[in-house]
Scaffold this motif. Structure first.
Motif, PDB file in Angstrom:
ATOM      1  N   ALA A 109      -1.304   3.226   0.386  1.00  0.00           N
ATOM      2  CA  ALA A 109      -1.798   2.762   1.624  1.00  0.00           C
ATOM      3  C   ALA A 109      -2.965   1.802   1.211  1.00  0.00           C
ATOM      4  CB  ALA A 109      -1.648   3.369   2.799  1.00  0.00           C
ATOM      5  N   LEU A 110      -3.933   2.631   0.692  1.00  0.00           N
ATOM      6  CA  LEU A 110      -4.921   2.070   0.105  1.00  0.00           C
ATOM      7  C   LEU A 110      -5.115   0.902  -0.629  1.00  0.00           C
ATOM      8  CD1 LEU A 110      -7.494   4.992  -0.368  1.00  0.00           C
ATOM      9  CD2 LEU A 110      -7.754   3.276   1.455  1.00  0.00           C
ATOM     10  N   LEU A 111      -4.061   0.804  -1.723  1.00  0.00           N
ATOM     11  CA  LEU A 111      -3.566  -0.125  -2.580  1.00  0.00           C
ATOM     12  C   LEU A 111      -3.284  -1.440  -1.784  1.00  0.00           C
ATOM     13  CD1 LEU A 111      -2.279   1.558  -5.680  1.00  0.00           C
ATOM     14  CD2 LEU A 111      -4.411   0.670  -5.425  1.00  0.00           C
ATOM     15  N   GLY A 112      -2.407  -1.237  -0.773  1.00  0.00           N
ATOM     16  CA  GLY A 112      -1.821  -2.173   0.046  1.00  0.00           C
ATOM     17  C   GLY A 112      -1.220  -3.346  -0.855  1.00  0.00           C
ATOM     18  N   GLY A 113      -1.740  -4.541  -0.739  1.00  0.00           N
ATOM     19  CA  GLY A 113      -1.062  -5.546  -1.598  1.00  0.00           C
ATOM     20  C   GLY A 113      -1.302  -5.563  -2.968  1.00  0.00           C
ATOM     21  N   ASN A 114      -2.188  -4.805  -3.427  1.00  0.00           N
ATOM     22  CA  ASN A 114      -2.801  -4.411  -4.506  1.00  0.00           C
ATOM     23  C   ASN A 114      -1.904  -3.565  -5.531  1.00  0.00           C
ATOM     24  OD1 ASN A 114      -4.736  -6.593  -4.356  1.00  0.00           O
ATOM     25  ND2 ASN A 114      -5.901  -4.776  -3.140  1.00  0.00           N
ATOM     26  N   PHE A 115      -0.906  -3.051  -4.911  1.00  0.00           N
ATOM     27  CA  PHE A 115      -0.069  -1.744  -5.558  1.00  0.00           C
ATOM     28  C   PHE A 115       0.568  -2.332  -6.365  1.00  0.00           C
ATOM     29  CE2 PHE A 115       3.744   0.561  -5.840  1.00  0.00           C
ATOM     30  CZ  PHE A 115       3.440   1.978  -5.493  1.00  0.00           C
ATOM     31  N   THR A 116       1.462  -3.296  -6.499  1.00  0.00           N
ATOM     32  CA  THR A 116       1.921  -3.913  -7.687  1.00  0.00           C
ATOM     33  C   THR A 116       1.003  -4.283  -9.040  1.00  0.00           C
ATOM     34  OG1 THR A 116       3.753  -4.649  -6.474  1.00  0.00           O
ATOM     35  CG2 THR A 116       3.657  -5.539  -8.958  1.00  0.00           C
ATOM     36  N   ALA A 117      -0.001  -4.812  -8.605  1.00  0.00           N
ATOM     37  CA  ALA A 117      -1.128  -5.286  -9.684  1.00  0.00           C
ATOM     38  C   ALA A 117      -1.746  -4.025 -10.234  1.00  0.00           C
ATOM     39  CB  ALA A 117      -2.216  -6.205  -9.196  1.00  0.00           C
ATOM     40  N   ALA A 118      -2.145  -3.146  -9.669  1.00  0.00           N
ATOM     41  CA  ALA A 118      -2.602  -1.832  -9.743  1.00  0.00           C
ATOM     42  C   ALA A 118      -1.326  -1.019 -11.000  1.00  0.00           C
ATOM     43  CB  ALA A 118      -3.165  -0.651  -8.727  1.00  0.00           C
ATOM     44  N   PHE A 119      -0.362  -0.632 -10.511  1.00  0.00           N
ATOM     45  CA  PHE A 119       0.634  -0.110 -11.147  1.00  0.00           C
ATOM     46  C   PHE A 119       1.173  -0.666 -12.349  1.00  0.00           C
ATOM     47  CE2 PHE A 119       0.799   2.960  -7.892  1.00  0.00           C
ATOM     48  CZ  PHE A 119       1.256   4.091  -8.357  1.00  0.00           C
ATOM     49  N   LEU A 120       0.875  -2.165 -12.523  1.00  0.00           N
ATOM     50  CA  LEU A 120       1.194  -2.920 -13.855  1.00  0.00           C
ATOM     51  C   LEU A 120      -0.136  -3.119 -14.460  1.00  0.00           C
ATOM     52  CD1 LEU A 120       3.783  -5.596 -12.350  1.00  0.00           C
ATOM     53  CD2 LEU A 120       4.233  -3.576 -13.691  1.00  0.00           C
ATOM     54  N   LEU A 121      -1.035  -2.432 -13.850  1.00  0.00           N
ATOM     55  CA  LEU A 121      -2.360  -2.313 -14.755  1.00  0.00           C
ATOM     56  C   LEU A 121      -2.857  -4.024 -15.077  1.00  0.00           C
ATOM     57  CD1 LEU A 121      -1.842   0.307 -17.539  1.00  0.00           C
ATOM     58  CD2 LEU A 121      -2.813   0.413 -14.981  1.00  0.00           C
ATOM     59  N   GLN A 122      -2.723  -4.810 -14.230  1.00  0.00           N
ATOM     60  CA  GLN A 122      -2.987  -6.029 -13.980  1.00  0.00           C
ATOM     61  C   GLN A 122      -4.566  -6.478 -13.572  1.00  0.00           C
ATOM     62  OE1 GLN A 122      -0.107  -8.168 -11.667  1.00  0.00           O
ATOM     63  NE2 GLN A 122       1.280  -8.218 -13.566  1.00  0.00           N
ATOM     64  N   GLY A 123      -5.348  -7.422 -14.097  1.00  0.00           N
ATOM     65  CA  GLY A 123      -6.566  -7.880 -13.667  1.00  0.00           C
ATOM     66  C   GLY A 123      -7.590  -7.001 -13.472  1.00  0.00           C
ATOM     67  N   GLY A 124      -8.177  -6.884 -12.426  1.00  0.00           N
ATOM     68  CA  GLY A 124      -9.402  -5.850 -12.260  1.00  0.00           C
ATOM     69  C   GLY A 124      -8.868  -4.719 -11.770  1.00  0.00           C
ATOM     70  N   TYR A 125      -7.499  -4.195 -11.690  1.00  0.00           N
ATOM     71  CA  TYR A 125      -6.859  -2.954 -11.238  1.00  0.00           C
ATOM     72  C   TYR A 125      -6.703  -2.053 -12.198  1.00  0.00           C
ATOM     73  CZ  TYR A 125      -7.006  -6.037  -7.103  1.00  0.00           C
ATOM     74  OH  TYR A 125      -7.380  -6.529  -5.982  1.00  0.00           O
ATOM     75  N   VAL A 126      -7.152  -2.450 -13.353  1.00  0.00           N
ATOM     76  CA  VAL A 126      -6.716  -1.567 -14.524  1.00  0.00           C
ATOM     77  C   VAL A 126      -7.240   0.041 -14.454  1.00  0.00           C
ATOM     78  CG1 VAL A 126      -7.176  -0.862 -17.079  1.00  0.00           C
ATOM     79  CG2 VAL A 126      -6.439  -3.311 -16.397  1.00  0.00           C
ATOM     80  N   ALA A 127      -8.371   0.196 -13.735  1.00  0.00           N
ATOM     81  CA  ALA A 127      -8.966   1.572 -13.579  1.00  0.00           C
ATOM     82  C   ALA A 127      -8.220   2.421 -12.538  1.00  0.00           C
ATOM     83  CB  ALA A 127     -10.579   1.509 -13.456  1.00  0.00           C
ATOM     84  N   ILE A 128      -8.221   1.745 -11.491  1.00  0.00           N
ATOM     85  CA  ILE A 128      -7.399   2.216 -10.294  1.00  0.00           C
ATOM     86  C   ILE A 128      -5.955   2.369 -10.466  1.00  0.00           C
ATOM     87  CG2 ILE A 128      -6.799   0.251  -8.862  1.00  0.00           C
ATOM     88  CD1 ILE A 128      -8.342   3.394  -7.587  1.00  0.00           C
ATOM     89  N   GLY A 129      -5.431   1.543 -11.406  1.00  0.00           N
ATOM     90  CA  GLY A 129      -3.931   1.724 -11.820  1.00  0.00           C
ATOM     91  C   GLY A 129      -3.845   2.729 -12.827  1.00  0.00           C
ATOM     92  N   LEU A 130      -4.465   3.078 -13.674  1.00  0.00           N
ATOM     93  CA  LEU A 130      -4.499   4.127 -14.634  1.00  0.00           C
ATOM     94  C   LEU A 130      -4.651   5.489 -13.725  1.00  0.00           C
ATOM     95  CD1 LEU A 130      -6.614   3.210 -17.706  1.00  0.00           C
ATOM     96  CD2 LEU A 130      -4.222   3.320 -17.512  1.00  0.00           C
TER      97      LEU A 130
END
Length: 193
Positions: free
Chosen positions: A101-122
């Protein structure tokens, strides 16, 4: 009037009421109450999850060896472990859901390790692996170990090893996961840039 600290339920209710008052005060100053509440829930559930993970690995496993040697393990395996595992597995799920829920609209970017979401995605991937270990490996095997599901002695020996290794894997993964999750949404924040 009864002191709320006399019971765990009263303590939790008092903590929630105090948190609601603080959240209301912060929200009236322009902060996002919803995201604050979700972040709070994520942290509180995570503290319960990782706290129990560390309890199992640093306290219960070694204590059970000593308790088995002197014949006092029954209380732990009959009363403590099932309750701790109940809180453990549901705290794991609650932590993951609040994190999503915190990731919200950034969920996919985080899990795909895209852009600035690499750390939170890992960190999210590590948490997801840990969640799978809790529900797919630790809990089913603990049910056999604790006699909640029928199992032969041989199956119990195997279940102990699987549950131990999955739990130790989660302990190992929790260290970098906590590093990543506490350092913001970007690898730049992680590196202090």
């Amino acid at each position: 009037m009864k002191n709320p600290l006399d019971s765990i339920k009263g303590t939790i209710v008092a903590g929630v009421v105090l948190s609601a008052i603080i959240l209301y005060a912060l929200a009236s100053s322009g902060s996002s109450a919803y995201m604050g509440l979700v972040r709070f829930f994520h942290v509180i559930a995570g503290v319960a999850w990782i706290g129990l993970l560390y309890y199992f690995n640093f306290v219960q496993v070694p204590a059970l060896k000593a308790a088995a040697a002197d014949g006092t393990a029954a209380g732990i395996t009959k009363h403590v472990a099932p309750l701790a595992l109940l809180w453990f597995r549901w705290a794991a799920l609650a932590t993951w859901l609040a994190g999503a829920a915190l990731l919200g609209g950034n969920f996919t970017a985080a899990f795909l390790l895209q852009g600035g979401y690499v750390a939170i995605g890992l960190g999210s991937w590590l948490g997801t692996i840990m969640l799978f270990n809790v529900w797919g490996l630790i809990w089913p095997n603990q049910q056999k170990i604790l006699g909640m599901k029928k199992a032969t002695d041989e199956e119990k020996v195997s279940a102990r090893r699987i549950a131990l290794l999955a739990s130790r894997t989660n302990t190992l993964l929790s260290i970098p996961m906590l590093l990543l999750m506490t350092n913001g949404l970007s690898h730049r924040a992680l590196l202090g840039l």
